[in-house]
Design a protein around this motif. Structure first.
Motif, mmCIF file in Angstrom:
data_model
loop_
_atom_site.group_PDB
_atom_site.id
_atom_site.type_symbol
_atom_site.label_atom_id
_atom_site.label_comp_id
_atom_site.label_asym_id
_atom_site.label_seq_id
_atom_site.Cartn_x
_atom_site.Cartn_y
_atom_site.Cartn_z
ATOM 1 N N VAL A 194 -13.894 -2.225 10.300
ATOM 2 C CA VAL A 194 -12.452 -2.450 10.161
ATOM 3 C C VAL A 194 -11.970 -3.269 11.353
ATOM 4 C CG1 VAL A 194 -10.182 -1.382 9.936
ATOM 5 C CG2 VAL A 194 -12.183 -0.268 8.927
ATOM 6 N N GLU A 195 -11.483 -4.480 11.087
ATOM 7 C CA GLU A 195 -11.001 -5.375 12.142
ATOM 8 C C GLU A 195 -9.483 -5.360 12.270
ATOM 9 O OE1 GLU A 195 -12.862 -7.365 14.271
ATOM 10 O OE2 GLU A 195 -14.583 -6.247 13.497
ATOM 11 N N LEU A 196 -8.801 -5.009 11.200
ATOM 12 C CA LEU A 196 -7.337 -5.017 11.194
ATOM 13 C C LEU A 196 -6.871 -4.046 10.128
ATOM 14 C CD1 LEU A 196 -4.434 -6.163 11.714
ATOM 15 C CD2 LEU A 196 -5.023 -8.032 10.162
ATOM 16 N N GLN A 197 -5.893 -3.214 10.481
ATOM 17 C CA GLN A 197 -5.293 -2.324 9.487
ATOM 18 C C GLN A 197 -3.788 -2.369 9.605
ATOM 19 O OE1 GLN A 197 -3.337 0.367 10.156
ATOM 20 N NE2 GLN A 197 -3.966 1.268 12.101
ATOM 21 N N SER A 198 -3.135 -2.191 8.485
ATOM 22 C CA SER A 198 -1.676 -2.134 8.451
ATOM 23 C C SER A 198 -1.277 -1.098 7.417
ATOM 24 C CB SER A 198 -1.084 -3.495 8.104
ATOM 25 O OG SER A 198 0.334 -3.430 8.064
ATOM 26 N N SER A 199 -0.134 -0.457 7.639
ATOM 27 C CA SER A 199 0.280 0.614 6.729
ATOM 28 C C SER A 199 1.795 0.696 6.667
ATOM 29 C CB SER A 199 -0.293 1.968 7.173
ATOM 30 O OG SER A 199 0.268 2.362 8.413
ATOM 31 N N SER A 200 2.247 1.317 5.599
ATOM 32 C CA SER A 200 3.668 1.614 5.419
ATOM 33 C C SER A 200 3.765 2.945 4.694
ATOM 34 C CB SER A 200 4.374 0.523 4.620
ATOM 35 O OG SER A 200 5.735 0.871 4.379
ATOM 36 N N CYS A 201 4.651 3.809 5.163
ATOM 37 C CA CYS A 201 4.781 5.136 4.556
ATOM 38 C C CYS A 201 5.780 5.152 3.417
ATOM 39 C CB CYS A 201 5.166 6.172 5.618
ATOM 40 S SG CYS A 201 6.784 5.920 6.341
ATOM 41 N N ASN A 202 6.403 4.016 3.115
ATOM 42 C CA ASN A 202 7.347 3.989 1.991
ATOM 43 C C ASN A 202 7.304 2.614 1.331
ATOM 44 O OD1 ASN A 202 8.672 2.595 4.089
ATOM 45 N ND2 ASN A 202 9.928 4.364 4.568
ATOM 46 N N THR A 203 6.809 2.574 0.116
ATOM 47 C CA THR A 203 6.807 1.329 -0.644
ATOM 48 C C THR A 203 8.075 1.167 -1.475
ATOM 49 O OG1 THR A 203 5.594 2.459 -2.404
ATOM 50 C CG2 THR A 203 4.300 1.253 -0.785
ATOM 51 N N SER A 204 8.889 2.217 -1.540
ATOM 52 C CA SER A 204 10.150 2.146 -2.264
ATOM 53 C C SER A 204 11.167 3.042 -1.574
ATOM 54 C CB SER A 204 9.961 2.576 -3.725
ATOM 55 O OG SER A 204 11.183 2.520 -4.440
ATOM 56 N N LEU A 205 12.351 2.499 -1.319
ATOM 57 C CA LEU A 205 13.400 3.237 -0.623
ATOM 58 C C LEU A 205 14.710 3.112 -1.378
ATOM 59 C CD1 LEU A 205 12.859 2.322 3.151
ATOM 60 C CD2 LEU A 205 12.488 4.540 2.093
ATOM 61 N N ARG A 206 15.548 4.143 -1.235
ATOM 62 C CA ARG A 206 16.887 4.129 -1.806
ATOM 63 C C ARG A 206 17.859 4.558 -0.724
ATOM 64 N NH1 ARG A 206 17.529 7.688 -6.964
ATOM 65 N NH2 ARG A 206 16.241 6.007 -7.815
ATOM 66 N N THR A 207 18.949 3.825 -0.582
ATOM 67 C CA THR A 207 19.905 4.126 0.468
ATOM 68 C C THR A 207 21.319 3.918 -0.040
ATOM 69 O OG1 THR A 207 20.492 3.645 2.783
ATOM 70 C CG2 THR A 207 19.924 1.770 1.388
ATOM 71 N N HIS A 208 22.294 4.482 0.706
ATOM 72 C CA HIS A 208 23.702 4.365 0.348
ATOM 73 C C HIS A 208 24.351 3.196 1.079
ATOM 74 C CE1 HIS A 208 23.630 8.032 -1.921
ATOM 75 N NE2 HIS A 208 23.280 8.772 -0.881
ATOM 76 N N LEU A 209 25.511 2.812 0.629
ATOM 77 C CA LEU A 209 26.274 1.750 1.282
ATOM 78 C C LEU A 209 26.673 2.170 2.690
ATOM 79 C CD1 LEU A 209 28.655 0.579 -1.593
ATOM 80 C CD2 LEU A 209 26.622 -0.580 -0.735
ATOM 81 N N GLY A 210 26.600 1.212 3.598
ATOM 82 C CA GLY A 210 27.041 1.449 4.966
ATOM 83 C C GLY A 210 26.069 2.209 5.829
ATOM 84 N N GLY A 211 24.911 2.578 5.302
ATOM 85 C CA GLY A 211 23.958 3.384 6.055
ATOM 86 C C GLY A 211 23.008 2.550 6.885
ATOM 87 N N LEU A 212 22.136 3.242 7.594
ATOM 88 C CA LEU A 212 21.070 2.640 8.391
ATOM 89 C C LEU A 212 19.742 3.025 7.758
ATOM 90 C CD1 LEU A 212 19.894 1.253 10.968
ATOM 91 C CD2 LEU A 212 20.031 3.496 12.081
ATOM 92 N N VAL A 213 18.907 2.047 7.459
ATOM 93 C CA VAL A 213 17.628 2.310 6.811
ATOM 94 C C VAL A 213 16.515 1.663 7.635
ATOM 95 C CG1 VAL A 213 17.757 0.264 5.328
ATOM 96 C CG2 VAL A 213 16.370 2.209 4.641
ATOM 97 N N THR A 214 15.372 2.357 7.707
ATOM 98 C CA THR A 214 14.205 1.852 8.430
ATOM 99 C C THR A 214 13.102 1.547 7.434
ATOM 100 O OG1 THR A 214 14.753 3.136 10.414
ATOM 101 C CG2 THR A 214 12.490 2.350 10.199
ATOM 102 N N LEU A 215 12.628 0.300 7.450
ATOM 103 C CA LEU A 215 11.513 -0.129 6.613
ATOM 104 C C LEU A 215 10.253 -0.034 7.457
ATOM 105 C CD1 LEU A 215 13.173 -3.250 4.949
ATOM 106 C CD2 LEU A 215 13.275 -0.859 4.251
ATOM 107 N N ASP A 216 9.378 0.913 7.108
ATOM 108 C CA ASP A 216 8.232 1.231 7.953
ATOM 109 C C ASP A 216 7.108 0.204 7.790
ATOM 110 O OD1 ASP A 216 6.675 3.238 9.648
ATOM 111 O OD2 ASP A 216 5.386 3.057 7.882
ATOM 112 N N CYS A 217 6.546 -0.236 8.932
ATOM 113 C CA CYS A 217 5.404 -1.139 8.931
ATOM 114 C C CYS A 217 4.692 -0.991 10.274
ATOM 115 C CB CYS A 217 5.837 -2.586 8.702
ATOM 116 S SG CYS A 217 4.454 -3.751 8.572
ATOM 117 N N HIS A 218 3.421 -0.563 10.236
ATOM 118 C CA HIS A 218 2.614 -0.398 11.443
ATOM 119 C C HIS A 218 1.296 -1.141 11.267
ATOM 120 C CE1 HIS A 218 5.458 2.876 12.189
ATOM 121 N NE2 HIS A 218 4.998 2.938 13.435
#
Length: 459
Positions: A194-218
């Protein structure tokens, strides 16, 4: 081969062995994680794949060797995974052994316990050709492993395979995989790193208007690889836009308003997550996190949906029923997104055991506000010819942003007596009372003379 990959729940999907490294901090332990996969490769010339394309699909197994996981006591006395002894060309299943001495495997515990927890893991392995590495009949081989868990976790692994020179490929004693045409181990497995790995814990998100959302990517890189760029893009309804870009060696990142990526965290521990502030309807779409090195690129796709629940009210909340008059109840539904909404009316009287769904309802057209949310009005007309009061009328609203439907009710009071009806009722009561009183007095007068006659007879 299928039978050899099946284990009891305590062992399914893993092979663990105690580590001899006394410096390892308990309760961690090294394990082998075994995943059943599909290998998607190029089909032989002149042949078409199962879906009409020029690719083929073969059974494959991915063995992640010596992965460090937390020992929660359920690992038991399992041993390392042992590859079945078969010649390189005797099995249709391609076995990839992947070691990760310098790159951690993300979400290892989730992969380890997926079978026992009933979670599905979709695993695909395919050739990786972002940059060509060597030429000839046996060039340096690279593969991309994509793992998707049903809970929404996605993992991408860039695997460096074996390579050989053209002279080695021509030797009669060279052990090459019959399909991949690359060197394999004595047991016919493809040895990778393994030379490189990447991950995300959420492939789909739902949020409300005016909120703060974090799109995960490591991500994590082997020491031989360097980060060249990180980019976040957004696509929606055919249009695309770059939100963030970091280029190694540049003076600073290019950032759109409302977007934040922590640069020290990005360069320090591979946290490429994007924070989106004050979310509005226009922020909905497909977000892509692209991690690039000079040789490789990994992409994660995250769907962001904006969902705002509706506000519901019924007017009037209470109404007195009048004969020969049609009353209209109004249900206002406002401030919701997306557009689709379900509205129904029910009626319940004292004689009804359950609510009765009504069909004679009307709707206004949809209206869209400046903030992108929608509103609609539903009308219910009720008349004395078809309704018995008292009764309760309820407006029920279902929407994707609601965990359960909203129900708002209006109460229909029983009809009140008019003034003329009260006078007639009072007159009748008075007449009845007078008749009863007259009969009682008359009977008293009739009884008294008889008693006096009896008294005179006794004398």
């Amino acid at each position: 081969m299928i039978q050899e990959l099946l284990f009891f729940c305590g062992l399914l999907g893993l092979h663990a062995g105690s580590t001899n490294d006394r410096t390892a901090t308990p309760p961690f332990r090294t394990v082998d994680i075994v995943l059943e996969c599909s290998y998607l490769g190029e089909a032989p010339k002149g042949l078409l794949g199962a879906f009409g394309g020029s690719f083929s699909k073969d059974l494959a197994t991915l063995v992640l060797r010596d992965v460090s996981v937390r020992d929660d006591g359920s690992l038991g006395e399992a041993t390392h995974y042992k590859v079945p002894w078969k010649s390189a060309g005797s099995s249709s299943r391609i076995i990839f052994e992947a070691s990760a001495p310098s790159v951690s495997i993300p979400h290892a515990e989730a992969l380890l316990h997926a079978d026992c927890s009933g979670e599905k893991v979709n695993c695909e392995i395919s050739p990786y050709n972002f940059q060509q590495h060597g030429k000839g009949p046996c060039p340096a081989s690279w593969f991309m492993g994509t793992l998707r868990l049903s809970r929404g976790i996605s993992i991408a692994l860039v695997l460096r395979g074996p390579h050989c020179s053209g002279e080695q490929a021509d030797k009669s004693d060279a052990i090459l995989h019959p399909k991949l045409r690359i060197p394999v181990s004595e047991k016919g497995t493809v040895l990778t790193t393994v030379e490189l790995q990447s991950s995300s814990c959420n492939t789909s998100l739902r949020t409300h208007l005016g909120g703060l959302v974090t799109l995960d990517c490591h991500f994590a890189l082997a020491p031989s690889s360097l980060l060249s760029s990180l980019e976040w893009r957004r696509q929606h309804r055919g249009s695309g836009r770059r939100l963030f870009r970091y280029q190694a060696g540049s003076t600073g990142p290019r950032v759109e308003p409302k977007v934040h990526v922590d640069l020290p965290q990005l360069l320090g521990n591979g946290d490429a997550s994007l924070k989106l502030q004050e979310v509005n309807v226009e922020d909905e779409g497909t977000y892509m996190c692209l991690v690039s090195t000079p040789q490789h690129q990994i992409q994660h796709v995250i769907q962001l949906q904006v969902a705002e629940p509706p506000r519901v009210r019924v007017i009037p909340e209470q109404v007195s029923f009048k004969r020969d008059v049609t009353t209209t109840l109004t249900c206002d539904i406002a401030g919701y997104y997306p557009l689709d909404v379900s509205v129904s009316w029910t009626q319940k009287t004292a004689e009804d055991e359950a609510e009765i769904t009504l069909s004679s309802i009307r709707f206004s057209s949809h209206q869209q506000s400046q903030d992108g949310t929608y509103s609609i009005t539903s009308y219910l007309s009720i008349s004395s010819a078809t309704v018995q009061a008292p009764a309760t009328y309820s407006c029920h609203v279902s929407h994707v942003a609601l965990e359960e439907p909203i129900s708002v009710s209006a109460y229909l009071k029983a009809p009140e007596k008019t003034g003329s009806e009260g006078l007639v009722g009072g007159f009748i009561a008075t007449v009845i009372f007078s008749i009863v009183l007259f009969i009682v007095l008359r009977r008293k007068r009739t009884v008294k003379p008889k008693s006096e006659q009896l008294l005179g007879a006794s004398e």
